[in-house]
Design a protein around this motif. Structure first.
Motif, PDB file in Angstrom:
ATOM      1  N   ALA A  13     -72.416  35.147 -28.708  1.00 31.49           N
ATOM      2  CA  ALA A  13     -72.979  36.414 -29.160  1.00 31.49           C
ATOM      3  C   ALA A  13     -72.804  37.491 -28.099  1.00 31.49           C
ATOM      4  O   ALA A  13     -72.517  38.662 -28.413  1.00 31.49           O
ATOM      5  CB  ALA A  13     -74.468  36.230 -29.484  1.00 31.49           C
ATOM      6  N   LEU A  14     -72.954  37.110 -26.829  1.00 33.81           N
ATOM      7  CA  LEU A  14     -72.796  38.085 -25.757  1.00 33.81           C
ATOM      8  C   LEU A  14     -71.368  38.613 -25.697  1.00 33.81           C
ATOM      9  O   LEU A  14     -71.129  39.803 -25.451  1.00 33.81           O
ATOM     10  CB  LEU A  14     -73.173  37.437 -24.426  1.00 33.81           C
ATOM     11  CG  LEU A  14     -73.228  38.369 -23.217  1.00 33.81           C
ATOM     12  CD1 LEU A  14     -74.288  39.449 -23.408  1.00 33.81           C
ATOM     13  CD2 LEU A  14     -73.513  37.565 -21.950  1.00 33.81           C
ATOM     14  N   ARG A  15     -70.399  37.744 -25.952  1.00 34.40           N
ATOM     15  CA  ARG A  15     -69.000  38.187 -25.946  1.00 34.40           C
ATOM     16  C   ARG A  15     -68.742  39.193 -27.062  1.00 34.40           C
ATOM     17  O   ARG A  15     -68.052  40.202 -26.860  1.00 34.40           O
ATOM     18  CB  ARG A  15     -68.084  36.972 -26.112  1.00 34.40           C
ATOM     19  CG  ARG A  15     -66.602  37.293 -25.992  1.00 34.40           C
ATOM     20  CD  ARG A  15     -65.768  36.042 -26.044  1.00 34.40           C
ATOM     21  NE  ARG A  15     -64.353  36.346 -25.909  1.00 34.40           N
ATOM     22  CZ  ARG A  15     -63.409  35.817 -26.658  1.00 34.40           C
ATOM     23  NH1 ARG A  15     -63.724  34.955 -27.615  1.00 34.40           N
ATOM     24  NH2 ARG A  15     -62.133  36.130 -26.476  1.00 34.40           N
ATOM     25  N   LEU A  16     -69.297  38.940 -28.244  1.00 39.38           N
ATOM     26  CA  LEU A  16     -69.123  39.879 -29.353  1.00 39.38           C
ATOM     27  C   LEU A  16     -69.830  41.200 -29.061  1.00 39.38           C
ATOM     28  O   LEU A  16     -69.299  42.285 -29.360  1.00 39.38           O
ATOM     29  CB  LEU A  16     -69.644  39.263 -30.645  1.00 39.38           C
ATOM     30  CG  LEU A  16     -68.842  38.063 -31.175  1.00 39.38           C
ATOM     31  CD1 LEU A  16     -69.562  37.423 -32.346  1.00 39.38           C
ATOM     32  CD2 LEU A  16     -67.445  38.483 -31.581  1.00 39.38           C
ATOM     33  N   PHE A  17     -71.028  41.142 -28.475  1.00 42.54           N
ATOM     34  CA  PHE A  17     -71.728  42.375 -28.111  1.00 42.54           C
ATOM     35  C   PHE A  17     -70.922  43.173 -27.098  1.00 42.54           C
ATOM     36  O   PHE A  17     -70.799  44.405 -27.211  1.00 42.54           O
ATOM     37  CB  PHE A  17     -73.107  42.041 -27.528  1.00 42.54           C
ATOM     38  CG  PHE A  17     -73.666  43.157 -26.693  1.00 42.54           C
ATOM     39  CD1 PHE A  17     -74.210  44.297 -27.292  1.00 42.54           C
ATOM     40  CD2 PHE A  17     -73.618  43.100 -25.295  1.00 42.54           C
ATOM     41  CE1 PHE A  17     -74.701  45.345 -26.512  1.00 42.54           C
ATOM     42  CE2 PHE A  17     -74.108  44.138 -24.520  1.00 42.54           C
ATOM     43  CZ  PHE A  17     -74.649  45.272 -25.132  1.00 42.54           C
ATOM     44  N   GLU A  18     -70.371  42.508 -26.082  1.00 39.89           N
ATOM     45  CA  GLU A  18     -69.629  43.211 -25.036  1.00 39.89           C
ATOM     46  C   GLU A  18     -68.424  43.945 -25.620  1.00 39.89           C
ATOM     47  O   GLU A  18     -68.147  45.101 -25.263  1.00 39.89           O
ATOM     48  CB  GLU A  18     -69.187  42.209 -23.964  1.00 39.89           C
ATOM     49  CG  GLU A  18     -68.662  42.836 -22.681  1.00 39.89           C
ATOM     50  CD  GLU A  18     -67.169  43.113 -22.732  1.00 39.89           C
ATOM     51  OE1 GLU A  18     -66.694  43.960 -21.949  1.00 39.89           O
ATOM     52  OE2 GLU A  18     -66.481  42.482 -23.567  1.00 39.89           O
ATOM     53  N   GLY A  21     -69.688  46.954 -27.564  1.00 43.37           N
ATOM     54  CA  GLY A  21     -70.096  48.034 -26.670  1.00 43.37           C
ATOM     55  C   GLY A  21     -68.914  48.791 -26.110  1.00 43.37           C
ATOM     56  O   GLY A  21     -68.939  50.020 -26.006  1.00 43.37           O
ATOM     57  N   ARG A  22     -67.860  48.075 -25.741  1.00 40.27           N
ATOM     58  CA  ARG A  22     -66.681  48.750 -25.212  1.00 40.27           C
ATOM     59  C   ARG A  22     -66.005  49.615 -26.270  1.00 40.27           C
ATOM     60  O   ARG A  22     -65.531  50.719 -25.986  1.00 40.27           O
ATOM     61  CB  ARG A  22     -65.675  47.725 -24.681  1.00 40.27           C
ATOM     62  CG  ARG A  22     -66.014  47.183 -23.322  1.00 40.27           C
ATOM     63  CD  ARG A  22     -64.880  46.333 -22.748  1.00 40.27           C
ATOM     64  NE  ARG A  22     -64.751  45.035 -23.421  1.00 40.27           N
ATOM     65  CZ  ARG A  22     -63.798  44.723 -24.287  1.00 40.27           C
ATOM     66  NH1 ARG A  22     -62.882  45.625 -24.635  1.00 40.27           N
ATOM     67  NH2 ARG A  22     -63.753  43.513 -24.825  1.00 40.27           N
ATOM     68  N   HIS A  23     -65.932  49.101 -27.494  1.00 40.83           N
ATOM     69  CA  HIS A  23     -65.265  49.840 -28.570  1.00 40.83           C
ATOM     70  C   HIS A  23     -66.189  50.864 -29.234  1.00 40.83           C
ATOM     71  O   HIS A  23     -65.697  51.727 -29.973  1.00 40.83           O
ATOM     72  CB  HIS A  23     -64.771  48.866 -29.644  1.00 40.83           C
ATOM     73  CG  HIS A  23     -63.579  48.051 -29.233  1.00 40.83           C
ATOM     74  ND1 HIS A  23     -62.291  48.525 -29.295  1.00 40.83           N
ATOM     75  CD2 HIS A  23     -63.500  46.785 -28.747  1.00 40.83           C
ATOM     76  CE1 HIS A  23     -61.451  47.590 -28.872  1.00 40.83           C
ATOM     77  NE2 HIS A  23     -62.159  46.511 -28.541  1.00 40.83           N
ATOM     78  N   GLY A  28     -64.000  47.565 -34.371  1.00 41.04           N
ATOM     79  CA  GLY A  28     -63.083  47.440 -33.237  1.00 41.04           C
ATOM     80  C   GLY A  28     -63.231  46.108 -32.524  1.00 41.04           C
ATOM     81  O   GLY A  28     -62.242  45.468 -32.155  1.00 41.04           O
ATOM     82  N   ALA A  29     -64.480  45.675 -32.327  1.00 38.95           N
ATOM     83  CA  ALA A  29     -64.719  44.371 -31.696  1.00 38.95           C
ATOM     84  C   ALA A  29     -64.190  43.243 -32.572  1.00 38.95           C
ATOM     85  O   ALA A  29     -63.603  42.278 -32.083  1.00 38.95           O
ATOM     86  CB  ALA A  29     -66.211  44.187 -31.443  1.00 38.95           C
ATOM     87  N   ALA A  30     -64.402  43.369 -33.888  1.00 40.37           N
ATOM     88  CA  ALA A  30     -63.929  42.340 -34.816  1.00 40.37           C
ATOM     89  C   ALA A  30     -62.415  42.220 -34.745  1.00 40.37           C
ATOM     90  O   ALA A  30     -61.846  41.111 -34.742  1.00 40.37           O
ATOM     91  CB  ALA A  30     -64.380  42.673 -36.238  1.00 40.37           C
ATOM     92  N   GLY A  31     -61.711  43.360 -34.685  1.00 41.87           N
ATOM     93  CA  GLY A  31     -60.259  43.321 -34.601  1.00 41.87           C
ATOM     94  C   GLY A  31     -59.757  42.695 -33.311  1.00 41.87           C
ATOM     95  O   GLY A  31     -58.766  41.964 -33.303  1.00 41.87           O
ATOM     96  N   LEU A  63     -72.182  54.619 -33.741  1.00 38.18           N
ATOM     97  CA  LEU A  63     -72.826  53.460 -33.115  1.00 38.18           C
ATOM     98  C   LEU A  63     -72.915  53.778 -31.630  1.00 38.18           C
ATOM     99  O   LEU A  63     -71.898  53.944 -30.956  1.00 38.18           O
ATOM    100  CB  LEU A  63     -72.000  52.193 -33.345  1.00 38.18           C
ATOM    101  CG  LEU A  63     -72.607  50.875 -32.861  1.00 38.18           C
ATOM    102  CD1 LEU A  63     -73.783  50.483 -33.753  1.00 38.18           C
ATOM    103  CD2 LEU A  63     -71.550  49.771 -32.883  1.00 38.18           C
ATOM    104  N   ALA A  64     -74.128  53.890 -31.118  1.00 39.10           N
ATOM    105  CA  ALA A  64     -74.319  54.260 -29.719  1.00 39.10           C
ATOM    106  C   ALA A  64     -75.243  53.264 -29.042  1.00 39.10           C
ATOM    107  O   ALA A  64     -76.172  52.726 -29.660  1.00 39.10           O
ATOM    108  CB  ALA A  64     -74.906  55.666 -29.622  1.00 39.10           C
TER     109      ALA A  64
END
Length: 298
Positions: A13-18, A21-23, A28-31, A63-64
């Motif tokens: 979950a932390l990897r997906l959150f990171e 957050g970057r995107h 964007g994270a899903a891609g 999304l902020a």
């Protein structure tokens, strides 16, 4: 002092959150990570439930990150970047060193080294570092990926694969070609190898003959040194096949009898995980093809 266990959030979950957050985007994270946006949203919600704090401010279009989200993102990014650097460095060091192979001295000198030009030709990107040692090596200490050893059957740690049965054949200098073994032994002493003293006993048992007198003849610590001495006319050596096949094919020595089974074999022993890596599979496949092929021409 006893260490307190790390209180970590679910790392997936932390990897997906990171990534989100970057995107600044679930899509964007899903891609980037090859998952669905809903999987990213669910992971972020899992972290928020664990912390009891919102990590993102959501509305219909944007999304902020919240202050808590910004703090967690900074630490998560540093942690993942640090892990990436370490993994890249370790992986790079492994590839630079190539496959590390420990082989018995005669196998290395008489069989493996003459075939390295073909390995380089067939697999130019594969690097192999070879060490020759008489004794057993520990594959779990990080020094070697593979060991090639003689044994009757698998024993000890590692993944064992049978390579080739060993056959024994008496050999002498070329000038003794066509002469009977008994006649040559009447003129020359037998040559002995201190690390494989059982070979002459195994040969004698297979032939129904008494073992030769160990008090006569020179002694060596490797088979290939004994074969070299035989080529110089110093005695009759007991060569091992397939590793000494090139000595016979090139005419450096001549066989004085038919080969007999030694009752032992060459085995490939792999450290755990080596056979799951592409380089390891490539090397083992090449090794098997070469063992099934013809001797290297002189």
């Amino acid at each position: 002092m006893e260490r307190v266990p790390h209180r970590l959030p679910p790392l997936a979950a932390l990897r997906l959150f990171e990534a989100a957050g970057r995107h600044a985007s679930f899509a964007g994270a899903a891609g980037e990570l090859g998952v669905t946006p809903s999987a990213v949203s669910h992971a972020v919600r899992t972290l928020e439930d664990r912390l009891g704090l919102p990590l993102f401010r959501r509305d219909a279009r944007t999304l902020a990150l919240t202050p808590a989200g910004e703090e967690l993102l900074a630490e998560a990014t540093r942690a993942f970047e640090g892990l990436t650097r370490v993994m890249d460095r370790l992986d790079g060091a492994r590839h630079q060193a190539g496959l590390r192979v420990s082989a018995a001295p005669t196998f290395a000198a008489r069989w493996l080294v003459p075939r390295l030009p073909r390995l380089r030709r067939d697999h130019p990107g594969l690097t192999v570092a070879i060490s020759s040692e008489q004794g057993w090596v520990e594959l779990g200490d990080g020094r070697y990926d593979f060991a090639i050893r003689m044994a009757r059957e698998p024993s000890g740690a590692g993944e064992w694969q049978h390579l080739s049965d060993i056959r024994l054949v008496p050999v002498a200098a070329p000038r003794f070609a066509g002469q009977a073994l008994a006649a040559v032994l009447a003129r020359l002493p037998t040559l002995h190898v201190t690390s494989t003293q059982e070979d002459w006993d195994a040969w004698a048992a297979a032939r129904g003959a008494p073992p030769p007198d160990r008090a006569r003849g020179l002694r060596f610590d490797t088979v290939h040194m004994a074969v070299d001495a035989a080529a110089q006319g110093l005695g009759v050596a007991l060569a091992r096949l397939p590793v000494c096949a090139e000595d016979l094919a090139a005419g450096r020595v001549v066989a004085l009898d038919e080969p007999v089974q030694a009752g032992v074999a060459y085995w490939l022993v792999a450290r755990p995980g080596a056979l799951r890596q592409a380089e390891g599979r490539t090397f083992v496949a090449w090794l098997r093809r070469e063992l099934a092929g013809e001797p290297v021409p002189a």
